[in-house]
Design a protein around this motif. Structure first.
Motif, PDB file in Angstrom:
ATOM      1  N   GLU A 238     -25.109  40.330   5.909  1.00  0.00           N
ATOM      2  CA  GLU A 238     -24.576  38.971   5.934  1.00  0.00           C
ATOM      3  C   GLU A 238     -23.183  38.918   5.322  1.00  0.00           C
ATOM      4  O   GLU A 238     -22.997  39.290   4.161  1.00  0.00           O
TER       5      GLU A 238
ATOM      6  N   SER B 265     -19.804  37.412   3.607  1.00  0.00           N
ATOM      7  CA  SER B 265     -19.638  36.405   2.559  1.00  0.00           C
ATOM      8  C   SER B 265     -18.990  35.151   3.132  1.00  0.00           C
ATOM      9  O   SER B 265     -18.469  35.149   4.257  1.00  0.00           O
ATOM     10  N   ILE B 266     -18.988  34.081   2.351  1.00  0.00           N
ATOM     11  CA  ILE B 266     -18.390  32.811   2.779  1.00  0.00           C
ATOM     12  C   ILE B 266     -16.883  32.998   3.019  1.00  0.00           C
ATOM     13  O   ILE B 266     -16.329  32.484   3.990  1.00  0.00           O
ATOM     14  N   GLU B 267     -16.246  33.781   2.151  1.00  0.00           N
ATOM     15  CA  GLU B 267     -14.799  34.018   2.312  1.00  0.00           C
ATOM     16  C   GLU B 267     -14.516  34.736   3.625  1.00  0.00           C
ATOM     17  O   GLU B 267     -13.561  34.402   4.331  1.00  0.00           O
ATOM     18  N   GLU B 268     -15.343  35.731   3.953  1.00  0.00           N
ATOM     19  CA  GLU B 268     -15.147  36.457   5.213  1.00  0.00           C
ATOM     20  C   GLU B 268     -15.355  35.531   6.409  1.00  0.00           C
ATOM     21  O   GLU B 268     -14.610  35.593   7.390  1.00  0.00           O
TER      22      GLU B 268
ATOM     23  N   ALA C 166     -27.564  42.059   1.858  1.00  0.00           N
ATOM     24  CA  ALA C 166     -26.204  41.814   1.399  1.00  0.00           C
ATOM     25  C   ALA C 166     -25.185  42.439   2.343  1.00  0.00           C
ATOM     26  O   ALA C 166     -24.126  41.867   2.593  1.00  0.00           O
TER      27      ALA C 166
END
Length: 143
Positions: free
Chosen positions: A120, A122-125, A117
């Motif tokens: 990787e 996040s999608i927002e980042e 976690a």
């Protein structure tokens, strides 16, 4: 008529075997089979640990202080109380060993999940980073 009947039987048989093959090769069934096999092997290892190491080295000497082999205790006409009590002691020891093993695996799994976690984004980042790079690129082209 006999020819049409033979085709229907053959089609049903083929369909049955295709359905069975799809079921037997499904991921869940294979995973379950592997779990049962590994569980049986693991049970044998734990049983050996209890019967060959823990019981003779630790439990039996403590319980033998009474003077006789406690596993041979019989009451009434053939009621083998010692054997039953031995089975209960074996179960408790096996349950404790399994508890500690599973608890250790769960801790290791949690550490791996936390590491994954953190590693990787996040999608927002990812989207924010992409938008920032795109904005910078467009600004540099406009000058």
């Amino acid at each position: 008529m006999a020819n049409g009947s033979g085709r229907r039987i053959r089609a049903r048989t083929t369909s049955f075997w295709q359905d069975f093959k799809a079921f037997a090769l499904k991921g869940n069934v294979i995973d379950l089979a592997i779990a049962v096999i590994i569980g049986g092997a693991f049970g044998a290892v734990i049983s050996s640990l209890v019967e060959d190491i823990i019981m003779p080295a630790i439990v039996n000497p403590l319980l033998a202080e009474a003077g006789t082999d406690w596993r041979e205790a019989v009451i009434g006409p053939g009621i083998r109380l010692g054997s039953f009590m031995g089975t209960i002691v074996d179960f408790v020891i096996i349950a404790l060993v399994l508890f500690f093993v599973i608890r250790t695996f769960e801790r290791l799994k949690r550490k791996e999940e936390v590491a994954a976690a953190v590693a990787e984004p996040s999608i927002e980042e990812k989207l924010n980073d992409t938008l920032t790079r795109l904005t910078n690129y467009l600004e540099s082209r406009g000058q």
